[in-house]
Design a protein around this motif. Sequence first.
Motif: not given
Length: 501
Positions: A54-73
């Motif tokens: 359920a938290f994973g779905k929330l993370a996806d909805d909050m665009k966590l992947s994109d946010k991590v990418k943005a942070l680390l690039s």
Amino acid sequence: MTSGHWRTIKALPQMSLTRLFDKDNNRIAHLGLEQAGIYCDFSKTHLDEEAVQAFGKLADDMKLSDKVKALLSGEVVNNSEGRAAEHSAERGTGNPASVENARALHQRMKSLIEVIDSGVLGDFTQIIHLGIGGSALGPKMLHHALKLGDEKYELAVVSNIDGVALEPVLERFTAAKTLLVIASKTFTTAETLLNAQAVLDWMREEGVTDPMGQVVALTAAPEQAVEWGVDETRIVPFSETVGGRYSLWSSIGFSVALTLGYAVFEDLLAGAEVMDQHFQTAPWDQNIPVLAAFVDQYYTQVRGCETRAVFAYDERLRLLPDYLQQLEMESNGKSVTLDGAPLELQSSPIVWGGVGTDAQHAVFQLLHQGSHLVPVEFLAVVEPGDSLDPAHHQGLLLNCFAQGAALMAGKKSDDSHRNYPGDRPSVTILLEDLNARTLGALLAFYEHRTFVNAALLDINPFDQFGVELGKQMAGKLAADDGNQLDASTEELKKRAFGPGQ
Ligand code: F6P
């Protein structure tokens, strides 16, 4: 949609920890994760596979992947100040130009360390490192954790404007043998500059003819340091995009690198880089910082916990809770989302803690029987840091593990005074050894966990406007321009400084 995910998470069945263990024979395999010499046991928390999903779905909805990418690039993630947050570039992960720049600045730092070690700048054996907040907490904690006691330089980190902090150092140190390191990202911080002036005055009084010749500045504002009188060759800059509380990887780590050796500093960066890679690539349910943030959010939003307690069962990590307080509370103590709207969730829990076993005999009563539910984090190190009878280290670790077990199991009694409710959560972080690499990885873990918490809340963890108002008020009070503050504050001022002050 996001609120829908929170509804789902809040509606998940709430099972006791013992029931969760009974339900899943593989709980340890699912919730015990290892990386970079660090084992994190999340099994004594109320997360189960359903909650993680359920938290994973929330993370996806909050665009966590994109946010991590943005942070680390190196994209702009600090939107209120319009800049990137590039602490990971200091350890090799980020925008290639920023990584290159960080390497060049580290090289400059290394060269200056070599020059100081060679003795051409003076016969230094003592270092006063002045800084506050992120310019002091990280270096102080690292030095305390990693020093062996046989270092060439004696290091004193002083932060407080209170002269009681600096005076004993000046009494103990020899001016001619002292290198003054001024650490300040902005090079405008009142406490640091007042302390620096005091050290220079002391050097002069002690007969040093050129005190400024004994000064090194670590800053993202080299022009301010030059204006203050520091020689350009002894300024070690770092990038404006490295936040104060994330800056120990930059030249702010200079005093630690000088005292413990540059190789130790490199190991610190290397350990952090391993955690950066893990954070960047591991799926959410295998990702240590992400899972830790899920735990944080679960207790804060679902169980209403307002605090999180961190207990280091290792004297060397005694200063870690202080460091984490700034990292987590200055980052995530916010009430508005990225776009400035009111935050409808709770922001950072209040982080507090101490050292085991001392804390057991002071605050653990409340953890076991108090009315607050406090998620606890235990840290311990498998390899002992001492050479005394192994009974010491064994006792330390056994106490740590026993506390987690006792919080979870509790103990029923018909006598309510002697009843332990149990079902109290904890996370245990076990380092195989405490060295620069594992500590680097551990600190990077905490940084990324803080970032994930911010991403799930949709807040900006990289600004800190909340600390500005107090600074402005202090300036107003000092200016004494006839503009009165409130009656209470004026009375306090009168009592401290006399009428008309
Ligand atoms: O008090 C806020 C703060 O800006 C922290 O974020 C920072 O670590 C500290 O002050 C010190 O600032 P500086 O490094 O600019 O002296």
